[in-house]
Write a protein that holds these residues in place. Structure first.
Motif, PDB file in Angstrom:
ATOM      1  N   ARG A 110     -36.973  -7.658  -6.437  1.00  0.00           N
ATOM      2  CA  ARG A 110     -36.947  -6.450  -7.263  1.00  0.00           C
ATOM      3  C   ARG A 110     -35.738  -6.468  -8.182  1.00  0.00           C
ATOM      4  NH1 ARG A 110     -34.649  -1.039  -6.303  1.00  0.00           N
ATOM      5  NH2 ARG A 110     -33.677  -1.923  -4.425  1.00  0.00           N
ATOM      6  N   ARG A 111     -35.949  -6.058  -9.415  1.00  0.00           N
ATOM      7  CA  ARG A 111     -34.829  -5.876 -10.343  1.00  0.00           C
ATOM      8  C   ARG A 111     -34.164  -4.545 -10.038  1.00  0.00           C
ATOM      9  NH1 ARG A 111     -36.000  -7.582 -16.464  1.00  0.00           N
ATOM     10  NH2 ARG A 111     -33.734  -7.384 -16.400  1.00  0.00           N
ATOM     11  N   LEU A 112     -32.871  -4.576  -9.829  1.00  0.00           N
ATOM     12  CA  LEU A 112     -32.151  -3.377  -9.440  1.00  0.00           C
ATOM     13  C   LEU A 112     -31.845  -2.501 -10.650  1.00  0.00           C
ATOM     14  CD1 LEU A 112     -29.590  -4.803  -6.874  1.00  0.00           C
ATOM     15  CD2 LEU A 112     -31.756  -3.688  -6.411  1.00  0.00           C
ATOM     16  N   PRO A 113     -31.774  -1.191 -10.414  1.00  0.00           N
ATOM     17  CA  PRO A 113     -31.309  -0.309 -11.499  1.00  0.00           C
ATOM     18  C   PRO A 113     -29.838  -0.588 -11.793  1.00  0.00           C
ATOM     19  CG  PRO A 113     -31.500   0.896  -9.436  1.00  0.00           C
ATOM     20  CD  PRO A 113     -32.105  -0.450  -9.199  1.00  0.00           C
ATOM     21  N   GLY A 115     -26.099  -0.632 -11.872  1.00  0.00           N
ATOM     22  CA  GLY A 115     -25.153  -0.182 -10.866  1.00  0.00           C
ATOM     23  C   GLY A 115     -25.586  -0.450  -9.447  1.00  0.00           C
ATOM     24  N   GLY A 116     -26.825  -0.935  -9.268  1.00  0.00           N
ATOM     25  CA  GLY A 116     -27.309  -1.242  -7.927  1.00  0.00           C
ATOM     26  C   GLY A 116     -26.599  -2.454  -7.341  1.00  0.00           C
ATOM     27  N   ARG A 117     -26.413  -2.458  -6.028  1.00  0.00           N
ATOM     28  CA  ARG A 117     -25.725  -3.549  -5.361  1.00  0.00           C
ATOM     29  C   ARG A 117     -26.750  -4.527  -4.802  1.00  0.00           C
ATOM     30  NH1 ARG A 117     -22.243  -3.590   0.133  1.00  0.00           N
ATOM     31  NH2 ARG A 117     -21.026  -5.489  -0.239  1.00  0.00           N
ATOM     32  N   ALA A 118     -26.779  -5.710  -5.365  1.00  0.00           N
ATOM     33  CA  ALA A 118     -27.772  -6.710  -4.974  1.00  0.00           C
ATOM     34  C   ALA A 118     -27.365  -7.400  -3.682  1.00  0.00           C
ATOM     35  CB  ALA A 118     -27.932  -7.748  -6.081  1.00  0.00           C
ATOM     36  N   TRP A 119     -28.374  -7.857  -2.942  1.00  0.00           N
ATOM     37  CA  TRP A 119     -28.126  -8.757  -1.828  1.00  0.00           C
ATOM     38  C   TRP A 119     -27.877 -10.156  -2.401  1.00  0.00           C
ATOM     39  CZ3 TRP A 119     -27.161  -8.177   3.223  1.00  0.00           C
ATOM     40  CH2 TRP A 119     -27.392  -6.914   3.775  1.00  0.00           C
ATOM     41  N   CYS A 158     -34.595 -10.512  -1.667  1.00  0.00           N
ATOM     42  CA  CYS A 158     -35.565  -9.906  -2.596  1.00  0.00           C
ATOM     43  C   CYS A 158     -35.143  -8.486  -2.990  1.00  0.00           C
ATOM     44  CB  CYS A 158     -36.953  -9.858  -1.960  1.00  0.00           C
ATOM     45  SG  CYS A 158     -37.714 -11.472  -1.683  1.00  0.00           S
ATOM     46  N   ASN A 159     -33.997  -8.018  -2.465  1.00  0.00           N
ATOM     47  CA  ASN A 159     -33.491  -6.671  -2.753  1.00  0.00           C
ATOM     48  C   ASN A 159     -34.518  -5.581  -2.433  1.00  0.00           C
ATOM     49  OD1 ASN A 159     -30.850  -7.368  -3.773  1.00  0.00           O
ATOM     50  ND2 ASN A 159     -31.911  -8.204  -5.566  1.00  0.00           N
ATOM     51  N   PRO A 160     -34.983  -5.555  -1.187  1.00  0.00           N
ATOM     52  CA  PRO A 160     -36.053  -4.606  -0.863  1.00  0.00           C
ATOM     53  C   PRO A 160     -35.569  -3.166  -0.751  1.00  0.00           C
ATOM     54  CG  PRO A 160     -35.323  -5.719   1.121  1.00  0.00           C
ATOM     55  CD  PRO A 160     -34.594  -6.363  -0.029  1.00  0.00           C
ATOM     56  N   ARG A 161     -36.472  -2.262  -1.053  1.00  0.00           N
ATOM     57  CA  ARG A 161     -36.276  -0.854  -0.727  1.00  0.00           C
ATOM     58  C   ARG A 161     -36.810  -0.585   0.681  1.00  0.00           C
ATOM     59  NH1 ARG A 161     -39.198   2.429  -5.270  1.00  0.00           N
ATOM     60  NH2 ARG A 161     -37.768   4.079  -4.635  1.00  0.00           N
ATOM     61  N   THR A 188     -29.522  -0.901   6.430  1.00  0.00           N
ATOM     62  CA  THR A 188     -30.020   0.404   5.988  1.00  0.00           C
ATOM     63  C   THR A 188     -28.917   1.307   5.427  1.00  0.00           C
ATOM     64  OG1 THR A 188     -29.779   1.313   8.229  1.00  0.00           O
ATOM     65  CG2 THR A 188     -31.912   0.346   7.648  1.00  0.00           C
ATOM     66  N   ALA A 189     -27.675   0.865   5.509  1.00  0.00           N
ATOM     67  CA  ALA A 189     -26.548   1.727   5.126  1.00  0.00           C
ATOM     68  C   ALA A 189     -26.605   2.171   3.673  1.00  0.00           C
ATOM     69  CB  ALA A 189     -25.228   1.003   5.398  1.00  0.00           C
ATOM     70  N   GLU A 190     -27.187   1.355   2.802  1.00  0.00           N
ATOM     71  CA  GLU A 190     -27.227   1.690   1.375  1.00  0.00           C
ATOM     72  C   GLU A 190     -28.599   2.195   0.928  1.00  0.00           C
ATOM     73  OE1 GLU A 190     -25.563  -1.456  -0.982  1.00  0.00           O
ATOM     74  OE2 GLU A 190     -23.940  -1.764   0.428  1.00  0.00           O
ATOM     75  N   GLY A 191     -29.429   2.595   1.904  1.00  0.00           N
ATOM     76  CA  GLY A 191     -30.689   3.240   1.555  1.00  0.00           C
ATOM     77  C   GLY A 191     -31.938   2.428   1.801  1.00  0.00           C
TER      78      GLY A 191
END
Length: 246
Positions: A110-113, A115-119, A158-161, A188-191
């Motif tokens: 997934r492409r992060l918004p 400011g998102g913190r990528a894995w 994959c930067n999953p939600r 899960t700490a970041e959502g």
């Protein structure tokens, strides 16, 4: 916890040809939440995960992400939407190194918004330090627990939600299981939410905030994990109170 679910299902049905595996499943999971699915072999747990990933067809409108229907999509599209699976049996690429098995996911997530913190590889190494030490080893040379860590790390890259975990503990030693489940709060700490399918009922209860029990493709129990009793789980798991759940 957000009032609106990250992902939900509404009367979800699914099957294989003439065989119906799921009957009217209503489910929801919120950001940062860990939810467990329990049930005997053949109850429909893995089929449910496959429905969420787009591996099994679902009727229109029955699977929703942020309230929007996401039926009729490929697994590749599901990953882009923010769903990633840790499959039963791990399904790693034999003959490739640990690092190559991890990096295969890096360009497909997934492409992060903004400011998102990528894995990143570094974050996965921090979560499971043994993978840094074994980065150049062929993945088939690893223990089962180490291979499971690779499978989790690959999904995280994959930067999953929503992380879908199918039988994380299967065939692993208790010490390794504890190490793997100890990583869930960091994940899960970041959502990021996690849906765990688990045969070990005690482990499922302790790792989750809520649990669902499936019996023959139907939800027979949905309760807070902390509040549900052994008797309620036994009844839901078997459909009778004359058996015991370990």
């Amino acid at each position: 916890m957000s009032r609106n679910p990250l992902l939900s299902t509404h009367g979800l049905t699914a099957g294989y040809g003439d065989f119906q595996a799921l009957f009217g499943i209503d489910f929801e999971i919120h950001r940062g939440e860990v939810v467990a699915f329990i049930g005997a072999n053949g109850a429909g747990k893995s089929t449910f995960l496959k429905c969420l990933m787009g591996l099994v067809a679902t009727p229109p409108g029955t699977v929703r992400l942020d309230g929007e229907p996401i039926a009729r999509r490929s697994p590749h599209e599901s990953v882009k939407l923010g769903l990633a699976m840790v499959p039963e049996g791990r399904r790693l690429f034999a003959g490739m190194s640990v690092e190559d098995n991890l990096l295969v996911a890096r360009d497909h997530g997934r492409r992060l918004p903004e400011g998102g913190r990528a894995w990143t590889l570094e974050r996965v190494h921090a979560l499971f330090p043994v993978l840094r030490d074994k980065r150049d080893a062929r993945v088939e040379s690893l223990s089962g627990g180490q291979q499971q860590m690779v499978s989790i790390g690959r999904a995280l890259l994959c930067n999953p939600r929503l992380l879908l975990c199918d039988e994380l503990s299967l065939g692993l030693a208790p010490l390794v299981i504890r190490e793997i489940y100890a990583a869930l709060p960091t994940i899960t700490a970041e959502g990021t939410a996690a849906l765990i399918v688990e045969q070990d009922v005690g482990l499922a209860k302790s790792a989750s905030s809520r649990l669902y029990c499936l019996l023959e493709g139907r939800v027979t129990l949905h309760r807070s994990s902390a509040d549900v009793s052994r008797a309620e789980i036994t009844e839901a798991y078997f459909g009778t109170s004359h058996h015991a759940v370990a």
